[in-house]
Enzyme design. Structure first.
Site, PDB file in Angstrom:
ATOM      1  CB  THR A 174       0.428 -19.893  -7.092  1.00 26.53           C
ATOM      2  OG1 THR A 174       0.709 -18.753  -7.863  1.00 26.53           O
ATOM      3  CG2 THR A 174       1.631 -19.313  -5.731  1.00 26.53           C
TER       4      THR A 174
ATOM      5  CG  ASP B 111       1.679  -3.943  -4.146  1.00 22.95           C
ATOM      6  OD1 ASP B 111       2.593  -4.019  -3.323  1.00 22.95           O
ATOM      7  OD2 ASP B 111       1.511  -3.518  -4.486  1.00 22.95           O
TER       8      ASP B 111
ATOM      9  CB  THR C  80       1.847 -12.793  -5.056  1.00 21.68           C
ATOM     10  OG1 THR C  80       1.746 -13.116  -6.077  1.00 21.68           O
ATOM     11  CG2 THR C  80       3.684 -14.185  -4.743  1.00 21.68           C
ATOM     12  CB  ILE C  81       4.596  -9.504  -1.593  1.00 24.02           C
ATOM     13  CG1 ILE C  81       5.373  -9.329  -2.538  1.00 24.02           C
ATOM     14  CG2 ILE C  81       5.037  -8.656  -0.085  1.00 24.02           C
ATOM     15  CD1 ILE C  81       6.085  -8.120  -3.323  1.00 24.02           C
ATOM     16  CG  ASN C  82      -1.583  -9.806   1.881  1.00 25.71           C
ATOM     17  OD1 ASN C  82      -2.419 -10.690   1.978  1.00 25.71           O
ATOM     18  ND2 ASN C  82      -1.624  -8.195   1.985  1.00 25.71           N
ATOM     19  CD  GLU C  83      -2.477 -16.566  -1.042  1.00 26.58           C
ATOM     20  OE1 GLU C  83      -2.166 -17.516  -1.488  1.00 26.58           O
ATOM     21  OE2 GLU C  83      -1.911 -16.160  -1.963  1.00 26.58           O
TER      22      GLU C  83
ATOM     23  CG  ASP D 243       8.004   3.422  12.388  1.00 24.72           C
ATOM     24  OD1 ASP D 243       6.774   2.648  12.379  1.00 24.72           O
ATOM     25  OD2 ASP D 243       7.372   4.469  12.541  1.00 24.72           O
TER      26      ASP D 243
ATOM     27  CG  LEU E 233       4.627   4.122  15.572  1.00 22.93           C
ATOM     28  CD1 LEU E 233       5.211   5.614  16.192  1.00 22.93           C
ATOM     29  CD2 LEU E 233       3.648   3.935  16.949  1.00 22.93           C
TER      30      LEU E 233
ATOM     31  CD  GLU F 236      -5.316 -10.683  -2.335  1.00 26.39           C
ATOM     32  OE1 GLU F 236      -6.088 -11.381  -3.045  1.00 26.39           O
ATOM     33  OE2 GLU F 236      -4.392 -10.437  -3.518  1.00 26.39           O
TER      34      GLU F 236
END
Length: 299
Positions: free
Chosen positions: A40, A67, A69-72, A218, A220, A271
């Site tokens: 990227t 985190d 990068t994982i989010n996107e 779960d 939740l 983010e």
């Protein structure tokens, strides 16, 4: 005859020159696993690469980064039709790696990449915010959010997750609560919140276990609101239980709404998202993710 798993690895540009990463990729290719690599450069690249992965019909899209990068990548996967959605693999290459650490993903890149390619897929939840944004780990608001956003990049590079704690102590003079109301099924709270954590995962901000009972399968979300004098124990990483601390409000909810009279910022896996009203709902079992057999976040 068994089918060989195919993968597309999306690497945050900051980690492209990582020699250990290059060796790990070469090792998996030599072992016979087809592995495409994309790097990227700017926001939006990850979504384009996820769409490419769907066209290539790979089994797994691997998020190589922190985190954010994982989010996107997780958000881009959630946008795909379920029948075209590859599994998610995780290769921790960020500063804090809160989600990867909570899931007990190996920090050794060889082992992490092997798990991302060959690990058993498990259906996990992902959270949606205001119908168009996502988080896989946690949404945080309040003082902790400001600290995460303000921590200098050089400090993060030098100290990793501990940098958030140190910067937080240095900025105690800016301590200010946010007035808000939080509503959900059978739940209503209004008051002054110093820190708000809405957890699918358990930790954020470089290792702070804001939602220690959260599970990613779960259905939740765990809500934790820290009010009044609760902030210092958070920074010192010595949280007491809800029964012992009257300034901690906790609930488990499939969805919730947060409203404030003034604009506030929530960090979705790091983010930022600004606004006065946030509707956060969980999409149960929306993603398949390759995780360790004894992942602590699985119920």
């Amino acid at each position: 005859m068994a089918t060989t798993q195919t993968s597309l690895l999306i690497v945050n540009g900051k980690s492209a020159a990582n020699e250990e990463l290059r060796l790990a990729v070469e090792q998996q290719r030599e072992a016979g696993y087809p592995l495409h690599v994309r790097v990227t450069w700017e926001h939006g690249d990850a979504q384009r690469y996820v769409e490419e992965a769907a066209r290539l019909r790979v089994d797994t899209v691997i998020a190589g980064g922190g985190d954010g990068t994982i989010n996107e990548i997780a958000g881009a996967l959630a946008l795909l039709p379920a029948e075209r959605r590859p599994c998610l693999g995780i290769l921790p290459l960020g500063t804090a790696n809160d989600f990867a650490l909570s899931c007990d993903i190996p920090q050794d890149l060889d082992k992490a990449l092997m798990l991302a390619i060959n690990g058993r897929p498990v259906d996990i939840d992902i959270a949606q915010v205001n119908h168009d944004r996502y988080f896989i780990n946690m949404a945080t608001g309040g003082f902790g959010t400001r600290i995460t956003a303000e921590t200098p990049a050089k400090l993060k590079s030098a100290l990793g997750g501990a940098s958030y704690f140190i910067h937080g102590l240095l900025r105690m003079d800016t301590l200010k609560a946010d007035s808000c109301e939080i509503r959900g099924p059978g739940f209503n709270w209004a008051g002054e919140a110093l820190v708000i954590g809405v957890g699918n995962g358990r930790q954020a901000g470089g290792g702070q276990a804001l939602c220690p009972d959260a599970l990613i399968n779960d259905g939740l979300l765990q809500l934790r609101v820290f009010a009044s004098e609760a902030l210092l124990p958070i920074l010192l990483n010595s949280l007491t239980s809800d029964e012992q601390n009257p300034h901690v409000v906790s609930a488990s909810l499939p969805w919730l709404e947060i409203e404030s009279p003034h604009e506030v910022t929530f960090n979705l896996d790091g983010e930022p998202l600004k606004g006065k009203k946030f509707l956060i709902s969980l999409l149960p079992g929306a993603l398949a993710c390759r995780l360790p057999p004894l992942c602590p976040l699985l119920g």
